[in-house]
Motif scaffolding. Structure first.
Motif, mmCIF file in Angstrom:
data_model
loop_
_atom_site.group_PDB
_atom_site.id
_atom_site.type_symbol
_atom_site.label_atom_id
_atom_site.label_comp_id
_atom_site.label_asym_id
_atom_site.label_seq_id
_atom_site.Cartn_x
_atom_site.Cartn_y
_atom_site.Cartn_z
ATOM 1 N N ASP A 111 76.786 114.429 16.654
ATOM 2 C CA ASP A 111 76.234 113.678 15.545
ATOM 3 C C ASP A 111 75.019 113.038 16.249
ATOM 4 O OD1 ASP A 111 75.552 111.960 13.657
ATOM 5 O OD2 ASP A 111 77.877 111.527 13.084
ATOM 6 N N CYS B 167 75.051 109.078 15.214
ATOM 7 C CA CYS B 167 76.111 107.791 16.014
ATOM 8 C C CYS B 167 76.426 108.447 17.418
ATOM 9 C CB CYS B 167 77.395 107.651 15.200
ATOM 10 S SG CYS B 167 78.217 109.113 15.181
ATOM 11 N N CYS C 137 79.832 113.163 11.734
ATOM 12 C CA CYS C 137 81.053 112.716 11.689
ATOM 13 C C CYS C 137 81.531 112.294 10.114
ATOM 14 C CB CYS C 137 81.268 111.455 12.580
ATOM 15 S SG CYS C 137 80.296 110.331 12.092
ATOM 16 N N CYS D 238 76.849 109.327 8.068
ATOM 17 C CA CYS D 238 75.861 109.664 8.910
ATOM 18 C C CYS D 238 74.796 110.789 8.300
ATOM 19 C CB CYS D 238 76.595 110.099 10.211
ATOM 20 S SG CYS D 238 77.244 108.817 11.414
HETATM 21 ZN ZN LIG Z 1 78.289 109.821 13.065
#
Ligand SMILES: [Zn+2]
Length: 80
Positions: free
Chosen positions: A18, A21, A43, A47
């Motif tokens: 991702d 993050c 995720c 995000c």
């Molecule tokens: Zn994420």
């Protein structure tokens, strides 16, 4: 239903990071978005939303740069 049972051992095939993050996500279960013919996995919808907003900014930035190029060209024509 996707439980987060995938541990680091599963890393590699079918997983992505991702970009927002930094978490590893399983592509089949992940939120995905396409940007410039590249697929990105996230995720969570949060995000993904953040990425899409960022991508929008990048696009604006690119347009601004293109504008700068055109401006530069116009300037060179002036000189030539
Ligand atoms: Zn994420």
């Amino acid at each position: 239903m996707a439980m987060l049972g995938a541990e680091g051992a599963m890393a590699g095939e079918g997983t992505s990071i991702d970009p927002i993050c930094g978490r590893r996500v399983v592509e089949d279960d992940a939120e995905s978005a396409e940007y410039r013919q590249k697929k990105y996995f996230f995720c969570s919808p949060g995000c993904r939303g953040r990425f899409e907003r960022k991508a929008e900014l990048i696009r604006v930035d690119e347009l601004a740069r293109m504008g700068a190029l055109f401006a530069a060209k116009r300037a060179t024509w002036g000189v030539a």
